[in-house]
Design an enzyme around this catalytic site. Structure first.
Site, mmCIF file in Angstrom:
data_model
loop_
_atom_site.group_PDB
_atom_site.id
_atom_site.type_symbol
_atom_site.label_atom_id
_atom_site.label_comp_id
_atom_site.label_asym_id
_atom_site.label_seq_id
_atom_site.Cartn_x
_atom_site.Cartn_y
_atom_site.Cartn_z
ATOM 1 N N HIS A 1 -39.592 -146.901 -8.018
ATOM 2 C CA HIS A 1 -38.842 -148.156 -7.931
ATOM 3 C C HIS A 1 -38.485 -148.459 -6.480
ATOM 4 O O HIS A 1 -38.459 -147.566 -5.633
ATOM 5 C CB HIS A 1 -37.522 -148.072 -8.718
ATOM 6 N N HIS B 1 -41.730 -140.445 -9.810
ATOM 7 C CA HIS B 1 -41.225 -139.501 -10.812
ATOM 8 C C HIS B 1 -41.772 -139.855 -12.193
ATOM 9 O O HIS B 1 -42.401 -140.904 -12.383
ATOM 10 C CB HIS B 1 -39.698 -139.509 -10.837
ATOM 11 N N GLU C 1 -17.377 -144.769 -16.451
ATOM 12 C CA GLU C 1 -17.160 -145.705 -15.348
ATOM 13 C C GLU C 1 -18.214 -145.374 -14.290
ATOM 14 O O GLU C 1 -18.250 -144.253 -13.793
ATOM 15 C CB GLU C 1 -15.767 -145.539 -14.735
#
Length: 456
Positions: free
Chosen positions: A162, A205, A400
């Site tokens: 990415h 990956h 979170e």
């Protein structure tokens, strides 16, 4: 006198209700008052009433129903609102009591801060599926995007990379990851439920479900860019399918006939042979990556607070994770994640178990309350004040997640406890006794009404 007695009795009954069944009935409560109420017998250490603005209303604003009740959901709170006469999606309204009947303290809107993954379109593949959330679903979520992926045992998310970093939390089963960095150092690891992985931007990956569980694996992926789209991933098979074979053969110094059966289109997710947990990578002349791409977050001992637990993973513990930090939090019934904010980070939240409500304060008198169930995403912009309250009878568990290298938060209670008391008193008209009870250390997760709030 009758009014005072009724108020006292209501407060006592409400306290008992919050502990036993965290939902209330405010059918008899009044609308928010705008009159100034002056105490008849002020305490000796209190300051004079504010001469500039009225006191905040004491009207109850707790949630009106939850999964434990059979209440007919209607846009009514006390004397405000009226029932729905037209068509109504009752299952959705049951999940969103504070949207349908907002607290009277809500005002304005912060934008849509809730997205259920259940509403994201799923891409079905042989061997698994994927769904995502980005700014198309939540325009407010500009700093991060989320992807939820499922792989059957042995199935492979093909070799890829990415333009952004990739961070993951394993929801179920175990996933074997492989990678090679820009210096030719490689890495292979099996990542179990509750554990993490992280790949820096551009590092290639792969992801594969082991057969440790017959069901394979499922995981949450976070990308530090709200515009991220998983369809834009750079894939091995997609690249080779769009490269002349004679170029491929020349690149690998091989015969072109050896490449006759490569896929003519991307595989993305496809069935495979489950790998052994102790899979070893080929020996690299450069060795293995110096900082592991995985982290055994499930083995971290959580910190206990009066209302629940917290454990944190950021670059101080998971050293390679330079762009994503996480807090895994549990909140017991009747308790809450204390009022706080994050000074420099947006918060992308994911709810794993239980139900919650969150009021987001955006300043300039704007505040809005949202309700969350398992599988829901929340988003809170940088520095917006908020809390997370357990609205159910079971433990609440959520994540979170932040686009940062180090976790940070500011506690409202600690801030006031460490500010000169006279200054706090002049702002809030509180007694010295009340201010003296403020916690000078962060409460983080605090007990609710009837819950022991002494230090653990």
């Amino acid at each position: 006198m009758n009014t005072l007695l009724s108020t006292v009795l209501f407060a006592v009954l409400y306290g008992a209700l919050v502990v036993s069944i965290p939902v209330g009935d405010v059918s008899s409560s009044s609308a928010a008052s705008t009159s100034v109420v002056v105490p008849t017998t002020p305490t000796s250490d209190s300051v004079a009433p504010s001469p500039t603005v009225p006191y905040a209303s004491d009207d109850p604003n707790y949630w009106l129903w939850n999964e434990t009740t059979t209440t007919d959901p209607q846009p009514e709170r006390g004397s405000l609102g009226a029932d729905i006469l037209g068509p109504q999606n009752i299952p959705v309204d049951r999940q969103n009591p504070d949207i349908l009947a907002p607290p009277t303290t809500d005002q304005g809107t912060v934008g849509n801060a809730k997205w259920p993954f259940s509403l994201s379109k799923i891409q079905l593949n042989t061997g698994g599926w994927v769904r995502q959330q980005n700014v198309q679903q939540m325009p407010i979520a500009t700093a991060m995007a989320g992807v939820n992926m499922r792989l059957e045992a042995g199935a492979i998310r093909e070799l890829h990379w990415h333009q952004t970093a990739e961070w993951a939390y394993v929801l179920s089963g175990s996933t074997q990851i492989t990678s090679v960095d820009q210096l030719g150092r490689n890495y292979v690891a099996t990542v179990n439920k509750g554990d993490l992985w992280y790949f820096p931007p551009g590092i290639p990956h792969s992801l594969q479900a082991t057969n440790d569980s017959a069901d394979g694996t499922e995981f949450l992926l976070i990308f530090p860019d709200g515009n991220f789209n998983d369809d834009d991933t750079l894939l091995l098979t997609d690249w080779l399918a769009h490269t002349p074979k004679e170029v491929i053969a020349k690149n690998f110094q091989d015969d072109i006939s050896d490449w006759d059966e490569i896929p003519g289109a991307q595989l993305y997710i496809f069935p495979g042979v489950p790998p052994p947990d102790n899979q070893q990578p080929p020996t690299s002349p450069a060795g293995e990556v110096p900082e592991p791409f995985s982290f055994a977050f499930s083995k971290v001992t959580p910190t206990q607070y009066t209302g629940g637990t917290v454990k944190i993973a950021d670059s101080t513990t998971f050293n390679v994770s330079k762009q994503i930090a996480v807090a895994e939090i549990t909140v017991e019934p009747g308790a809450m994640r204390e009022m706080h904010w994050h000074p420099t980070q947006n918060e992308w939240g994911f709810f794993l178990e239980g139900t919650a409500r969150v009021t987001i304060f955006a300043g300039t008198a704007i505040a809005q309350t949202f309700d969350y169930q398992p599988g829901d995403i929340s988003y809170i912009p940088t520095a917006y004040g908020h809390y997370v309250e357990n609205t159910g009878n079971t433990t609440l568990k959520f994540l979170e997640i932040f686009n940062t290298d180090v976790f940070q938060d500011v506690s409202l209670a600690q801030w006031l406890a460490l500010t000169p008391p006279a200054l706090v008193k002049q702002h809030l008209q509180l007694s010295d006794k009340t201010i003296g009870k403020f916690n000078r250390t962060k409460g983080v997760v605090v007990g609710g009404v009837g819950v022991d709030t002494s230090s653990p």
